[in-house]
Scaffold this active site. Structure first.
Site, short mmCIF file in Angstrom:
data_model
loop_
_atom_site.label_atom_id
_atom_site.label_comp_id
_atom_site.label_asym_id
_atom_site.label_seq_id
_atom_site.Cartn_x
_atom_site.Cartn_y
_atom_site.Cartn_z
N GLY A 77 -8.24 -7.25 -2.37
CA GLY A 77 -9.52 -6.55 -2.42
C GLY A 77 -9.41 -5.04 -2.51
O GLY A 77 -10.43 -4.35 -2.50
N GLY A 114 -4.06 -6.03 -6.95
CA GLY A 114 -4.11 -7.10 -7.93
C GLY A 114 -5.04 -6.74 -9.06
O GLY A 114 -4.74 -5.91 -9.92
N SER A 115 -6.22 -7.32 -9.01
CA SER A 115 -7.19 -7.13 -10.09
C SER A 115 -7.70 -5.70 -10.16
O SER A 115 -8.19 -5.27 -11.20
CB SER A 115 -8.36 -8.09 -9.86
OG SER A 115 -7.90 -9.33 -9.38
N LYS A 134 4.98 -15.08 -8.42
CA LYS A 134 4.34 -15.96 -7.45
C LYS A 134 4.71 -17.42 -7.65
O LYS A 134 4.77 -17.91 -8.79
CB LYS A 134 2.81 -15.84 -7.57
CG LYS A 134 2.24 -14.54 -7.03
CD LYS A 134 0.72 -14.57 -7.14
CE LYS A 134 0.09 -13.20 -6.94
NZ LYS A 134 0.10 -12.75 -5.55
N ASP A 136 -0.12 -6.05 -9.71
CA ASP A 136 -0.18 -7.30 -10.48
C ASP A 136 -0.22 -6.98 -11.97
O ASP A 136 -1.03 -6.15 -12.39
CB ASP A 136 -1.49 -8.05 -10.15
CG ASP A 136 -1.38 -8.88 -8.88
OD1 ASP A 136 -0.32 -8.85 -8.23
OD2 ASP A 136 -2.38 -9.55 -8.54
N ARG A 144 -6.40 -5.63 10.86
CA ARG A 144 -6.76 -5.35 12.26
C ARG A 144 -6.34 -6.51 13.16
O ARG A 144 -5.92 -6.31 14.29
CB ARG A 144 -8.27 -5.13 12.38
CG ARG A 144 -8.71 -3.74 11.96
CD ARG A 144 -10.10 -3.44 12.52
NE ARG A 144 -10.63 -2.18 12.06
CZ ARG A 144 -10.37 -1.00 12.64
NH1 ARG A 144 -9.55 -0.94 13.68
NH2 ARG A 144 -10.90 0.10 12.16
N GLY A 190 -8.99 -10.80 -5.66
CA GLY A 190 -9.88 -10.93 -6.81
C GLY A 190 -11.33 -10.66 -6.51
O GLY A 190 -12.20 -11.01 -7.32
#
Lengths: 169, 298
Positions: B218, B239-240, B85, B28, B169, B157
């Site tokens: 995450g 991402g973050s 996005k 990102d 999973r 995030g």
């Protein structure tokens, strides 16, 4: 024939041939440098090891690019244009004629490169609208498109028989 | 569509593009500078967005497609693919992104949904789409709508990998389950999964999704990335986790290395050395129902 993944230079030992696959050539180039595979593949090639580069693999095989400098194997006397057909929305399928093939081959071109020019020792196998999209040297084959995304195995057979010199059993 | 005899926008061309990203990391970015850092670190693509998910969480409000100006500046800055996005169901944002010639559209739960019932008809576009999924049924519904790539959603995030693990999973387990069912059980399973029967059958026969499966939501450390790869992901969205950390360039490179050498614990250990502060994480219990982004999408 048993396919294996190669991530380290030591894993090149004893292979009948190697395929440098599609992907992002800048990313692959960086990882080839940091893993030591860049020199590993070069020495494999110069000792006569057969190499097939598809898409990003074709970019990496070239001796020079028309764009910014990036790590290359540089084992083929050719000038390559990256993303030669434009961004993903212009990616396409088209039948191409291939030297020595009995009938057209469906080329799947994904952000594909082409050779703008080739030097001595490189034989052009296929052109699309005047752009070189498949070529070979003594022990190397390159395709700008992705035979592995089709069910047509003629390029795989060509690589094994004509480049690796393996006889059909 | 055909332009000078070239067939564009076929499913093979769209899903094939994702095949070429396998084993890689998609990062990102919110500006051209971050895009250059990502490319330099070895990202296989960048995702252009206005704010990283951690900031969207902190700021609140409606999160939308990015400014075309910003997307264009990122496209000019790097040679790797640029994704962007669109809001769930916002097919005009998707049309705009296609007109900008982005390489992939993420119909993403990280942005505020525009439609509470319908996703975008992705098969109608030339540009390929990636969509999030929390389980096999959701993944197959998105593929049924034309998605050419799936990512497990995780909880964007948060810097907490627990939801990414749960969703991966769930998807992989769902695929494995289909493999042991008898032919006459598949229709009932398709009904349970709320997924197209033909796709359920295809997965049962082939033991995998018909498209590439990445992970997201995450992932904050090299070990997180390697964990998701060992669980069966084909690649990683971060991402973050990178640009909210203390040393983005080093962390970006480390996550790329750990993703490439995900089976080699020594390489992951080496990549993890001296990276400084990871992003601050959020425990799932601290999120209210409304803060859970993974629940968006139907």
């Amino acid at each position: 024939m048993e396919p294996v993944e190669v991530r380290e230079a030591e894993e090149l030992k004893g292979l009948a041939g190697i395929i440098v696959p599609g992907g992002e050539s800048t990313t692959i180039g960086k990882m080839l440098v940091s893993s030591g595979l860049l020199d590993g593949i070069r020495s494999y090639f110069y000792r006569g090891g057969p190499v097939w580069g598809t898409c990003a693999g074709m970019v990496l095989a070239a001796s020079a690019t028309t764009g910014p400098r990036q790590p290359l194997l540089g084992v083929m006397n050719a000038l390559v244009e990256r993303n030669g057909f434009g961004p993903q929305v212009h990616s396409f399928e088209k039948d191409v004629e291939v030297e020595g093939f009995d009938g057209p081959f469906t080329g799947v071109f994904i952000r594909a490169p082409f050779f703008e020019d080739v030097g001595p020792g490189v034989e052009v196998l296929s052109e699309l609208d005047g752009r070189i999209v498949a070529a070979r040297g003594e022990n190397i084959l390159v395709t700008a498109f992705h035979p592995e995304l089709t069910d047509d195995t003629r390029f795989h057979e060509y690589f094994l028989e004509e480049v690796c010199g393996i006889e059909r059993s | 569509m055909a332009e000078n005899g070239r067939l564009t926008g076929t499913f093979r061309v769209k899903s094939g593009m994702a095949q070429m990203l396998k084993g890689g990391v998609i990062m990102d970015v919110v500006d051209a500078e971050q895009a250059r850092i990502s490319e330099e670190a070895g990202a296989v693509a960048v995702m252009a967005l206005e704010r990283v998910p951690a900031d969207i969480r902190a700021d609140g409000g409606v999160a939308r497609m990015s400014d075309p100006e910003m997307i264009s500046s990122i496209q000019e800055a790097v040679s790797i693919p640029v994704m962007a996005k669109a809001r769930i169901g916002h097919f005009v944002e998707a049309q705009v992104l296609e007109a900008l010639e982005v390489d992939y559209i993420d119909e993403s739960e990280v942005l505020t949904p525009a439609d509470e019932k319908h996703h975008i008809d992705k098969a109608a576009f030339e540009v390929p789409f990636v969509c999030g999924a929390t389980n096999l049924g959701e993944a197959l519904r998105r593929i049924g709508e034309g998605a050419a790539m799936i990512r497990s959603k995780g909880e964007a995030g948060t810097g907490n990998v627990v939801e990414a693990v749960r969703h991966m999973r769930s998807i992989i387990g769902g695929i494995r389950r289909l493999g042991v069912l008898e032919e006459d059980e598949l229709m009932s399973e398709a009904k349970e999964l709320q997924a197209p029967y033909e796709l359920v059958r295809w997965v049962a026969e082939n033991g995998r999704l018909p498209v590439v499966l990445f992970t997201a939501g995450g992932i904050a450390t090299p070990s997180d990335a390697a964990l998701m790869m060992q669980l069966g992901a084909d690649g990683v969205f971060v991402g973050s986790g990178i640009f909210k950390s203390g040393d983005p360039a080093s962390r970006a490179l480390a996550i790329v290395k750990a993703t490439t050498h995900f089976k080699d614990a020594k390489a992951v250990a080496e990549a993890s050395r001296g990276l400084g502060e990871a992003m601050v994480g959020r425990e799932m219990g601290s999120l209210s129902e409304g803060e859970r982004l993974a629940a968006r999408g139907w």
